[in-house]
Design an enzyme around this catalytic site. Sequence first.
Site, PDB file in Angstrom:
ATOM      1  N   ARG A  70      13.898  -3.428   4.014  1.00  0.00           N
ATOM      2  CA  ARG A  70      12.673  -4.221   3.860  1.00  0.00           C
ATOM      3  C   ARG A  70      11.625  -3.470   3.045  1.00  0.00           C
ATOM      4  O   ARG A  70      10.875  -4.072   2.261  1.00  0.00           O
ATOM      5  CB  ARG A  70      12.130  -4.561   5.246  1.00  0.00           C
ATOM      6  N   HIS A  74       9.694  -5.016  -0.186  1.00  0.00           N
ATOM      7  CA  HIS A  74       8.238  -5.133  -0.259  1.00  0.00           C
ATOM      8  C   HIS A  74       7.653  -4.279  -1.379  1.00  0.00           C
ATOM      9  O   HIS A  74       6.535  -4.537  -1.823  1.00  0.00           O
ATOM     10  CB  HIS A  74       7.608  -4.765   1.084  1.00  0.00           C
ATOM     11  N   VAL A  78       5.990  -6.675  -5.389  1.00  0.00           N
ATOM     12  CA  VAL A  78       4.603  -6.578  -5.875  1.00  0.00           C
ATOM     13  C   VAL A  78       4.699  -6.272  -7.360  1.00  0.00           C
ATOM     14  O   VAL A  78       4.775  -5.130  -7.786  1.00  0.00           O
ATOM     15  CB  VAL A  78       3.823  -5.493  -5.116  1.00  0.00           C
ATOM     16  N   GLY A 106       7.220  -3.486 -10.518  1.00  0.00           N
ATOM     17  CA  GLY A 106       7.927  -3.871  -9.304  1.00  0.00           C
ATOM     18  C   GLY A 106       8.339  -2.675  -8.478  1.00  0.00           C
ATOM     19  O   GLY A 106       7.599  -2.209  -7.608  1.00  0.00           O
ATOM     20  N   SER A 110       4.857   1.982  -5.086  1.00  0.00           N
ATOM     21  CA  SER A 110       3.434   1.758  -4.794  1.00  0.00           C
ATOM     22  C   SER A 110       3.213   1.508  -3.311  1.00  0.00           C
ATOM     23  O   SER A 110       2.152   1.845  -2.770  1.00  0.00           O
ATOM     24  CB  SER A 110       2.897   0.579  -5.620  1.00  0.00           C
ATOM     25  N   GLU A 122      -1.237  -0.551  -0.423  1.00  0.00           N
ATOM     26  CA  GLU A 122      -0.625  -1.806   0.006  1.00  0.00           C
ATOM     27  C   GLU A 122      -0.212  -1.821   1.472  1.00  0.00           C
ATOM     28  O   GLU A 122       0.226  -2.851   1.983  1.00  0.00           O
ATOM     29  CB  GLU A 122       0.600  -2.086  -0.876  1.00  0.00           C
ATOM     30  N   ASN A 128       2.522  -6.211   5.423  1.00  0.00           N
ATOM     31  CA  ASN A 128       2.924  -4.821   5.670  1.00  0.00           C
ATOM     32  C   ASN A 128       2.268  -4.189   6.883  1.00  0.00           C
ATOM     33  O   ASN A 128       2.862  -3.333   7.544  1.00  0.00           O
ATOM     34  CB  ASN A 128       2.583  -3.970   4.441  1.00  0.00           C
ATOM     35  N   HIS A 227      18.366 -10.845   6.696  1.00  0.00           N
ATOM     36  CA  HIS A 227      17.923 -11.051   8.072  1.00  0.00           C
ATOM     37  C   HIS A 227      19.083 -11.094   9.054  1.00  0.00           C
ATOM     38  O   HIS A 227      18.909 -11.453  10.212  1.00  0.00           O
ATOM     39  CB  HIS A 227      17.089 -12.330   8.176  1.00  0.00           C
TER      40      HIS A 227
END
Length: 352
Positions: A70, A74, A78, A106, A110, A122, A128, A227
């Site tokens: 994950r 994430h 971004v 991407g 970050s 972030e 998050n 998932h």
Amino acid sequence: MTVELMAQSSFYFYSLPTCIFSLCVLVGTATGQLSANFYASSCPNFSSIISSAVNSAVSNEARMGASLLRLHFHDCFVNAILIVEARTTNDWRGSCNKDGSYNFHGCDASVLLDDTANFTGEKTAIPNNNSLRGFDVIDTIKSQLESSCPGVVSCADIVAKAALDSVVALGGPSWNLVFGRRDSTTASLSAANSNIPAPTLNLSGLITSFSNQGFTSNEMVALSGSHTIGQARCTIFRARLYNENNINSSFATSLRANCPSSGGDNNLSPLDVASPTSFDNAYFNNLLNQNGLLHSDQQLFNGGSTDAQVRTYNSNSATFLTDFANGMLKMSNLNPLTGSSGEVRTNCRRTN
């Protein structure tokens, strides 16, 4: 696309000089300067160092595999470019480009940057905050790599490789990851809030969110199969348990004891109740039986355009695993910083 995105969010940046700007999403992938052998001479043991640390972490806590996967997602989603139409001469963590633009790439690590007195990262974005995990594992890996080959392996490459190793550790597929990503020197709280798909989205919103990053609806369904591992907090799926009708009544009842209508916000439930620590296609069978934990999960099988793809993945595990691996490879190459862009951080939580 630009108008729609601007209507949905106020895209602003801390430490930004007074500028008038517009936003557009930057889609597509870039692999020109990435290579499977990028560290062959500069850090030949980098892959085994990462794999060993991930295997240890996942062995200690299977959930960590899902957390590291994950974290990569994430990070990569971004992915935007700021077009500045009126600029000042002030420097804001690197001046605006000569053409009036400033890039937020991407897969650039970050997401790992900590907040400081003068910088907002972030980690406190809605998707998050109190949710993303695995930062300590990345720190451990980075420390080991800095001891072995200082200043060589980027945090962005660590996150990408850790995600791959996590999936493999839980029985999932591998993919031909390439390396050479560089680390960002900035981050965007607002882009994280805008670009990462929310668990409350309907099918049309999910399709749009993934399309903005260059993914088809079939690729979106395949990547949603992540998932099959991991857990979610009660506060994320409470509304589904108590307010929605497209949920198996026995399934909902079994979850309510651990997720009351009030309180227990941080109580956890597995995203895939059938095999929560095995990377397989059981997630799609859950959807067929209306046992999707999140609203966004069940939207994939709810009388819409993705129903057939869910059925395909439920009946053919090999097809799902292949499509998932291809989707992950594509995501890992979303507009990385390469060459002399960005930097290679010595500490993943802060810029050099």
